[in-house]
Design a protein around this motif. Structure first.
Motif, PDB file in Angstrom:
ATOM      1  N   THR A 239      39.557  19.664  23.401  1.00  0.00           N
ATOM      2  CA  THR A 239      39.360  18.861  24.422  1.00  0.00           C
ATOM      3  C   THR A 239      38.048  20.836  24.999  1.00  0.00           C
ATOM      4  N   VAL A 240      36.793  19.667  25.319  1.00  0.00           N
ATOM      5  CA  VAL A 240      35.985  21.278  25.735  1.00  0.00           C
ATOM      6  C   VAL A 240      35.873  20.695  27.228  1.00  0.00           C
ATOM      7  N   GLU A 241      36.287  20.839  28.210  1.00  0.00           N
ATOM      8  CA  GLU A 241      36.084  20.281  29.828  1.00  0.00           C
ATOM      9  C   GLU A 241      35.604  22.096  30.177  1.00  0.00           C
ATOM     10  N   GLY A 242      34.663  21.397  31.334  1.00  0.00           N
ATOM     11  CA  GLY A 242      34.368  22.725  32.398  1.00  0.00           C
ATOM     12  C   GLY A 242      33.689  23.508  32.541  1.00  0.00           C
ATOM     13  N   VAL A 243      32.918  23.566  30.685  1.00  0.00           N
ATOM     14  CA  VAL A 243      31.980  24.450  30.297  1.00  0.00           C
ATOM     15  C   VAL A 243      30.571  24.648  30.723  1.00  0.00           C
ATOM     16  N   LEU A 244      30.202  26.337  31.236  1.00  0.00           N
ATOM     17  CA  LEU A 244      28.808  25.700  31.601  1.00  0.00           C
ATOM     18  C   LEU A 244      28.673  26.905  30.753  1.00  0.00           C
ATOM     19  N   VAL A 245      27.637  26.344  29.321  1.00  0.00           N
ATOM     20  CA  VAL A 245      26.595  27.462  28.752  1.00  0.00           C
ATOM     21  C   VAL A 245      25.266  27.706  28.809  1.00  0.00           C
ATOM     22  N   SER A 246      24.514  29.020  28.860  1.00  0.00           N
ATOM     23  CA  SER A 246      23.045  28.620  29.094  1.00  0.00           C
ATOM     24  C   SER A 246      22.867  29.975  28.570  1.00  0.00           C
ATOM     25  N   ALA A 247      22.512  29.322  27.010  1.00  0.00           N
ATOM     26  CA  ALA A 247      22.041  29.775  25.838  1.00  0.00           C
ATOM     27  C   ALA A 247      20.360  29.995  25.575  1.00  0.00           C
ATOM     28  N   GLU A 248      20.786  30.460  24.604  1.00  0.00           N
ATOM     29  CA  GLU A 248      18.726  30.917  23.837  1.00  0.00           C
ATOM     30  C   GLU A 248      19.315  30.530  22.092  1.00  0.00           C
ATOM     31  N   ILE A 249      17.771  29.596  21.998  1.00  0.00           N
ATOM     32  CA  ILE A 249      18.112  29.179  20.638  1.00  0.00           C
ATOM     33  C   ILE A 249      16.320  29.684  19.613  1.00  0.00           C
ATOM     34  N   LEU A 250      16.997  31.104  18.641  1.00  0.00           N
ATOM     35  CA  LEU A 250      16.382  31.486  18.373  1.00  0.00           C
ATOM     36  C   LEU A 250      15.472  30.908  17.416  1.00  0.00           C
ATOM     37  N   GLY A 251      15.571  29.484  17.053  1.00  0.00           N
ATOM     38  CA  GLY A 251      14.665  29.166  16.188  1.00  0.00           C
ATOM     39  C   GLY A 251      15.731  28.318  15.153  1.00  0.00           C
TER      40      GLY A 251
END
Length: 316
Positions: A239-251
Protein backbone atom coordinates in the motif's frame (compact mmCIF):
# COMPACT_ATOMS: atom_id res chain seq x y z
CA UNK A 1 -8.46 -15.02 39.75
CA UNK A 2 -7.75 -12.20 37.31
CA UNK A 3 -10.44 -9.57 37.49
CA UNK A 4 -11.24 -6.78 35.00
CA UNK A 5 -10.84 -3.12 35.84
CA UNK A 6 -9.72 0.17 34.36
CA UNK A 7 -6.11 1.22 34.92
CA UNK A 8 -4.23 4.23 33.62
CA UNK A 9 -0.72 3.23 32.56
CA UNK A 10 1.84 6.00 32.10
CA UNK A 11 4.89 5.20 29.97
CA UNK A 12 7.81 7.45 29.08
CA UNK A 13 10.64 7.30 26.58
CA UNK A 14 13.35 9.76 25.66
CA UNK A 15 12.09 12.24 28.21
CA UNK A 16 8.54 12.27 26.86
CA UNK A 17 5.42 10.69 28.24
CA UNK A 18 1.91 9.60 27.36
CA UNK A 19 -0.95 7.83 29.04
CA UNK A 20 -4.12 6.03 28.10
CA UNK A 21 -7.06 4.41 29.89
CA UNK A 22 -7.15 0.74 28.96
CA UNK A 23 -9.56 -2.06 29.71
CA UNK A 24 -7.99 -4.96 31.59
CA UNK A 25 -8.13 -8.38 29.98
CA UNK A 26 -7.48 -11.92 31.15
CA UNK A 27 -3.82 -12.93 31.21
CA UNK A 28 -2.86 -15.02 28.19
CA UNK A 29 -5.83 -14.09 26.05
CA UNK A 30 -5.30 -12.82 22.51
CA UNK A 31 -8.19 -10.40 22.85
CA UNK A 32 -6.81 -6.95 23.37
CA UNK A 33 -8.22 -3.46 23.74
CA UNK A 34 -5.54 -1.39 22.05
CA UNK A 35 -4.63 2.28 22.25
CA UNK A 36 -5.28 4.73 19.45
CA UNK A 37 -2.01 6.46 20.30
CA UNK A 38 0.62 3.87 21.23
CA UNK A 39 3.78 4.86 23.03
CA UNK A 40 6.53 5.33 20.46
CA UNK A 41 9.96 3.83 21.11
CA UNK A 42 12.95 4.40 18.81
CA UNK A 43 15.14 1.32 19.03
CA UNK A 44 18.10 3.06 17.40
CA UNK A 45 18.50 5.49 20.31
CA UNK A 46 16.21 4.57 23.23
CA UNK A 47 17.32 1.71 25.47
CA UNK A 48 14.37 1.31 27.78
CA UNK A 49 10.86 2.37 28.70
CA UNK A 50 10.13 3.67 32.18
CA UNK A 51 6.76 4.30 33.71
CA UNK A 52 4.28 3.84 36.49
CA UNK A 53 0.59 3.13 36.84
CA UNK A 54 -2.17 4.86 38.70
CA UNK A 55 -4.32 2.39 40.60
CA UNK A 56 -8.06 2.50 40.68
CA UNK A 57 -10.85 0.22 41.90
CA UNK A 58 -9.48 -2.64 44.03
CA UNK A 59 -5.82 -2.53 42.98
CA UNK A 60 -4.74 0.17 45.45
CA UNK A 61 -0.91 0.18 45.52
CA UNK A 62 0.01 -3.09 43.88
CA UNK A 63 3.18 -3.97 41.97
CA UNK A 64 3.91 -4.62 38.28
CA UNK A 65 5.09 -8.22 38.54
CA UNK A 66 5.68 -8.93 34.86
CA UNK A 67 5.45 -7.66 31.30
CA UNK A 68 5.02 -9.96 28.32
CA UNK A 69 3.98 -9.92 24.69
CA UNK A 70 0.72 -11.56 23.59
CA UNK A 71 2.54 -14.75 22.65
CA UNK A 72 3.69 -15.11 26.27
CA UNK A 73 7.28 -13.93 25.82
CA UNK A 74 8.44 -12.34 29.07
CA UNK A 75 10.39 -9.09 28.80
CA UNK A 76 13.23 -7.96 31.01
CA UNK A 77 11.48 -6.00 33.77
CA UNK A 78 12.76 -4.08 36.76
CA UNK A 79 10.06 -3.34 39.33
CA UNK A 80 10.23 -1.90 42.82
CA UNK A 81 8.23 -3.96 45.32
CA UNK A 82 5.33 -2.03 46.76
CA UNK A 83 5.76 0.88 44.37
CA UNK A 84 4.20 1.63 41.01
CA UNK A 85 7.46 2.31 39.15
CA UNK A 86 8.85 -0.07 36.57
CA UNK A 87 11.46 -0.18 33.83
CA UNK A 88 11.49 -2.42 30.74
CA UNK A 89 14.65 -3.11 28.77
CA UNK A 90 13.37 -3.25 25.21
CA UNK A 91 16.53 -2.69 23.19
CA UNK A 92 16.35 -6.07 21.49
CA UNK A 93 13.26 -7.73 22.94
CA UNK A 94 10.42 -5.83 21.28
CA UNK A 95 10.33 -6.22 17.47
CA UNK A 96 9.74 -3.39 15.04
CA UNK A 97 6.15 -2.32 14.56
CA UNK A 98 3.16 -1.93 16.86
CA UNK A 99 3.38 -4.56 19.60
CA UNK A 100 0.67 -5.16 22.22
CA UNK A 101 2.16 -5.66 25.70
CA UNK A 102 0.47 -7.17 28.72
CA UNK A 103 1.39 -5.73 32.12
CA UNK A 104 0.74 -8.19 34.94
CA UNK A 105 -0.16 -6.17 38.03
CA UNK A 106 -0.43 -7.88 41.41
CA UNK A 107 -2.65 -5.83 43.70
CA UNK A 108 -2.57 -5.64 47.47
CA UNK A 109 -5.82 -7.58 47.39
CA UNK A 110 -3.83 -10.57 46.09
CA UNK A 111 -5.48 -10.44 42.68
CA UNK A 112 -3.64 -10.34 39.35
CA UNK A 113 -4.67 -7.89 36.66
CA UNK A 114 -3.54 -8.14 33.03
CA UNK A 115 -3.41 -4.68 31.50
CA UNK A 116 -2.98 -4.21 27.74
CA UNK A 117 -0.92 -1.48 26.10
CA UNK A 118 0.63 -0.92 22.69
CA UNK A 119 4.20 0.12 22.00
CA UNK A 120 5.28 1.31 18.57
CA UNK A 121 8.89 0.20 18.28
CA UNK A 122 10.52 2.28 15.54
CA UNK A 123 13.59 0.69 13.97
CA UNK A 124 15.08 4.11 13.26
CA UNK A 125 14.01 7.72 12.84
CA UNK A 126 15.59 8.96 9.61
CA UNK A 127 17.11 12.42 10.08
CA UNK A 128 20.04 12.76 7.67
CA UNK A 129 21.25 12.00 4.16
CA UNK A 130 23.38 9.24 5.64
CA UNK A 131 20.31 7.63 7.21
CA UNK A 132 18.68 7.36 3.76
CA UNK A 133 21.90 5.99 2.29
CA UNK A 134 21.95 3.33 5.03
CA UNK A 135 18.26 2.44 4.70
CA UNK A 136 19.04 -0.63 2.61
CA UNK A 137 21.40 -2.15 5.19
CA UNK A 138 19.15 -1.14 8.09
CA UNK A 139 16.08 -2.78 6.57
CA UNK A 140 18.05 -5.84 5.46
CA UNK A 141 19.17 -6.42 9.05
CA UNK A 142 15.50 -6.99 9.99
CA UNK A 143 15.19 -10.12 7.80
CA UNK A 144 17.43 -13.09 7.07
CA UNK A 145 15.89 -13.93 3.69
CA UNK A 146 18.02 -12.54 0.86
CA UNK A 147 15.06 -10.86 -0.92
CA UNK A 148 13.20 -9.56 2.15
CA UNK A 149 13.64 -6.22 3.91
CA UNK A 150 11.73 -4.92 6.90
CA UNK A 151 11.54 -2.57 9.85
CA UNK A 152 9.49 0.47 10.79
CA UNK A 153 11.10 3.71 9.68
CA UNK A 154 9.98 7.29 10.20
CA UNK A 155 11.25 10.55 8.83
CA UNK A 156 12.04 13.09 11.51
CA UNK A 157 12.97 15.96 9.18
CA UNK A 158 13.16 17.01 5.54
CA UNK A 159 16.24 15.33 4.04
CA UNK A 160 18.12 16.81 1.06
CA UNK A 161 19.98 14.17 -0.95
CA UNK A 162 21.83 16.75 -3.11
CA UNK A 163 20.73 14.98 -6.31
CA UNK A 164 22.64 11.86 -5.41
CA UNK A 165 21.81 8.84 -7.57
CA UNK A 166 20.55 6.43 -4.91
CA UNK A 167 20.75 2.65 -5.47
CA UNK A 168 17.33 1.14 -4.83
CA UNK A 169 16.56 -0.27 -1.40
CA UNK A 170 15.41 -3.78 -2.43
CA UNK A 171 15.85 -6.00 -5.43
CA UNK A 172 13.07 -6.49 -7.97
CA UNK A 173 11.16 -9.65 -7.11
CA UNK A 174 8.00 -11.29 -8.41
CA UNK A 175 7.24 -12.80 -4.98
CA UNK A 176 4.55 -10.61 -3.30
CA UNK A 177 5.70 -11.74 0.16
CA UNK A 178 9.19 -10.36 -0.36
CA UNK A 179 10.75 -7.01 -1.14
CA UNK A 180 10.22 -4.35 1.53
CA UNK A 181 7.57 -5.68 3.92
CA UNK A 182 7.88 -3.05 6.66
CA UNK A 183 6.65 0.53 7.03
CA UNK A 184 8.10 3.85 5.92
CA UNK A 185 6.14 6.66 7.55
CA UNK A 186 7.11 10.04 6.16
CA UNK A 187 5.08 11.90 8.80
CA UNK A 188 4.66 14.69 6.23
CA UNK A 189 8.41 15.23 5.76
CA UNK A 190 10.20 15.16 2.41
CA UNK A 191 13.10 13.38 0.76
CA UNK A 192 14.36 16.08 -1.58
CA UNK A 193 16.56 16.22 -4.68
CA UNK A 194 17.25 12.56 -5.32
CA UNK A 195 17.83 10.63 -8.55
CA UNK A 196 16.93 7.10 -9.64
CA UNK A 197 19.76 5.06 -11.16
CA UNK A 198 19.92 5.33 -14.94
CA UNK A 199 19.34 1.64 -15.64
CA UNK A 200 16.32 -0.32 -16.83
CA UNK A 201 14.00 -1.42 -14.01
CA UNK A 202 15.53 0.93 -11.45
CA UNK A 203 13.56 2.84 -8.80
CA UNK A 204 14.22 4.32 -5.36
CA UNK A 205 12.68 1.55 -3.26
CA UNK A 206 12.43 -1.50 -5.56
CA UNK A 207 9.62 -3.89 -4.61
CA UNK A 208 6.98 -3.13 -1.97
CA UNK A 209 5.75 -6.49 -0.61
CA UNK A 210 2.13 -7.27 0.27
CA UNK A 211 2.52 -6.28 3.92
CA UNK A 212 4.68 -3.26 3.08
CA UNK A 213 3.41 0.28 3.50
CA UNK A 214 4.72 3.70 2.52
CA UNK A 215 2.62 6.59 3.81
CA UNK A 216 2.53 10.34 4.37
CA UNK A 217 5.78 10.87 2.47
CA UNK A 218 6.81 13.69 0.17
CA UNK A 219 9.47 13.15 -2.49
CA UNK A 220 10.40 16.40 -4.25
CA UNK A 221 12.96 17.08 -6.93
CA UNK A 222 12.94 13.41 -8.01
CA UNK A 223 14.89 12.88 -11.23
CA UNK A 224 13.90 9.88 -13.38
CA UNK A 225 16.63 9.23 -15.99
CA UNK A 226 16.06 8.14 -19.57
CA UNK A 227 16.39 4.39 -19.02
CA UNK A 228 14.38 4.14 -15.80
CA UNK A 229 10.69 3.27 -15.93
CA UNK A 230 9.52 4.34 -12.47
CA UNK A 231 10.34 6.69 -9.64
CA UNK A 232 9.52 5.20 -6.24
CA UNK A 233 8.83 1.51 -6.94
CA UNK A 234 9.43 -1.08 -9.60
CA UNK A 235 6.56 -3.22 -8.27
CA UNK A 236 3.89 -2.50 -5.64
CA UNK A 237 2.08 -5.40 -3.94
CA UNK A 238 1.47 -3.43 -0.73
CA UNK A 239 0.00 0.00 0.00
CA UNK A 240 1.15 3.47 -0.99
CA UNK A 241 -0.94 6.11 0.77
CA UNK A 242 -0.74 9.85 1.20
CA UNK A 243 2.34 10.27 -0.99
CA UNK A 244 3.20 13.50 -2.80
CA UNK A 245 5.76 13.18 -5.60
CA UNK A 246 7.29 16.01 -7.62
CA UNK A 247 9.34 14.47 -10.42
CA UNK A 248 11.34 15.47 -13.47
CA UNK A 249 11.33 12.95 -16.30
CA UNK A 250 14.48 13.34 -18.36
CA UNK A 251 13.39 11.20 -21.30
CA UNK A 252 12.04 7.83 -22.38
CA UNK A 253 12.68 5.40 -25.18
CA UNK A 254 10.06 4.56 -27.79
CA UNK A 255 9.04 1.36 -26.00
CA UNK A 256 9.12 2.61 -22.42
CA UNK A 257 6.29 4.17 -20.47
CA UNK A 258 7.14 5.79 -17.14
CA UNK A 259 5.47 6.56 -13.81
CA UNK A 260 6.80 8.51 -10.81
CA UNK A 261 5.14 6.03 -8.41
CA UNK A 262 5.21 2.48 -9.81
CA UNK A 263 5.95 0.45 -12.91
CA UNK A 264 3.82 -2.60 -12.00
CA UNK A 265 0.89 -2.28 -9.58
CA UNK A 266 -0.76 -5.29 -7.90
CA UNK A 267 -1.57 -3.52 -4.61
CA UNK A 268 -2.97 -0.10 -3.70
CA UNK A 269 -2.10 3.50 -4.48
CA UNK A 270 -4.45 6.02 -2.87
CA UNK A 271 -4.82 9.58 -1.63
CA UNK A 272 -1.69 10.71 -3.46
CA UNK A 273 -0.62 13.61 -5.69
CA UNK A 274 1.91 13.59 -8.53
CA UNK A 275 3.47 16.60 -10.26
CA UNK A 276 5.55 15.86 -13.36
CA UNK A 277 7.92 18.14 -15.24
CA UNK A 278 8.89 16.78 -18.65
CA UNK A 279 12.27 18.11 -19.69
CA UNK A 280 12.45 16.54 -23.14
CA UNK A 281 9.86 15.35 -25.64
CA UNK A 282 9.37 11.79 -24.48
CA UNK A 283 8.07 9.07 -26.76
CA UNK A 284 6.62 6.77 -24.11
CA UNK A 285 3.47 7.60 -22.15
CA UNK A 286 3.55 9.09 -18.64
CA UNK A 287 1.28 7.56 -15.98
CA UNK A 288 0.60 9.21 -12.61
CA UNK A 289 -0.07 6.05 -10.53
CA UNK A 290 1.44 3.11 -12.45
CA UNK A 291 2.57 2.03 -15.88
CA UNK A 292 0.63 -1.24 -15.62
CA UNK A 293 -2.13 -2.16 -13.14
CA UNK A 294 -2.90 -5.87 -12.83
CA UNK A 295 -6.03 -7.68 -11.63
CA UNK A 296 -6.83 -6.75 -8.04
CA UNK A 297 -4.93 -3.45 -8.10
CA UNK A 298 -6.62 -0.45 -6.50
CA UNK A 299 -6.09 3.18 -7.51
CA UNK A 300 -8.14 5.67 -5.50
CA UNK A 301 -8.04 9.46 -5.29
CA UNK A 302 -4.77 9.95 -7.19
CA UNK A 303 -4.34 13.40 -8.71
CA UNK A 304 -1.69 14.49 -11.20
CA UNK A 305 -0.30 17.38 -13.23
CA UNK A 306 2.14 17.30 -16.14
CA UNK A 307 4.00 20.23 -17.71
CA UNK A 308 3.46 19.07 -21.31
CA UNK A 309 2.42 16.07 -23.35
CA UNK A 310 -0.24 13.49 -22.53
CA UNK A 311 -0.49 11.79 -19.14
CA UNK A 312 -2.89 9.21 -17.74
CA UNK A 313 -3.44 7.69 -14.30
CA UNK A 314 -2.51 4.20 -15.55
CA UNK A 315 -0.90 3.39 -18.91
CA UNK A 316 -2.21 -0.19 -19.24
Amino acid sequence: AIRPGTITVNLTYDGQGASCNILSSVKGTVEYEGSDNPIKFDRSKDEFIEGDYQNVLDIQSGTVSGVETLDGTELNLEAITGETAFKIDVTEEIPSGITPLVFIVTGTDGQEYAVGYEVLCVTKTLMTKEDIQNLKSLSKAENDDSDTYGGWFELGADIDMDYEMLPQITGNTSDPNKGFIGVIDGRGFAIKNVSVEDIAGASLFGTLGTSGQVKDLMVSGLKIPENAESGLFNTVYGTVEGVLVSAEILGSTATNHVSPIADALYGTVKDSVVSIFVKDDIVGQVAFAAVTAYDGAVVSNVLGWQSKGTAVVIST
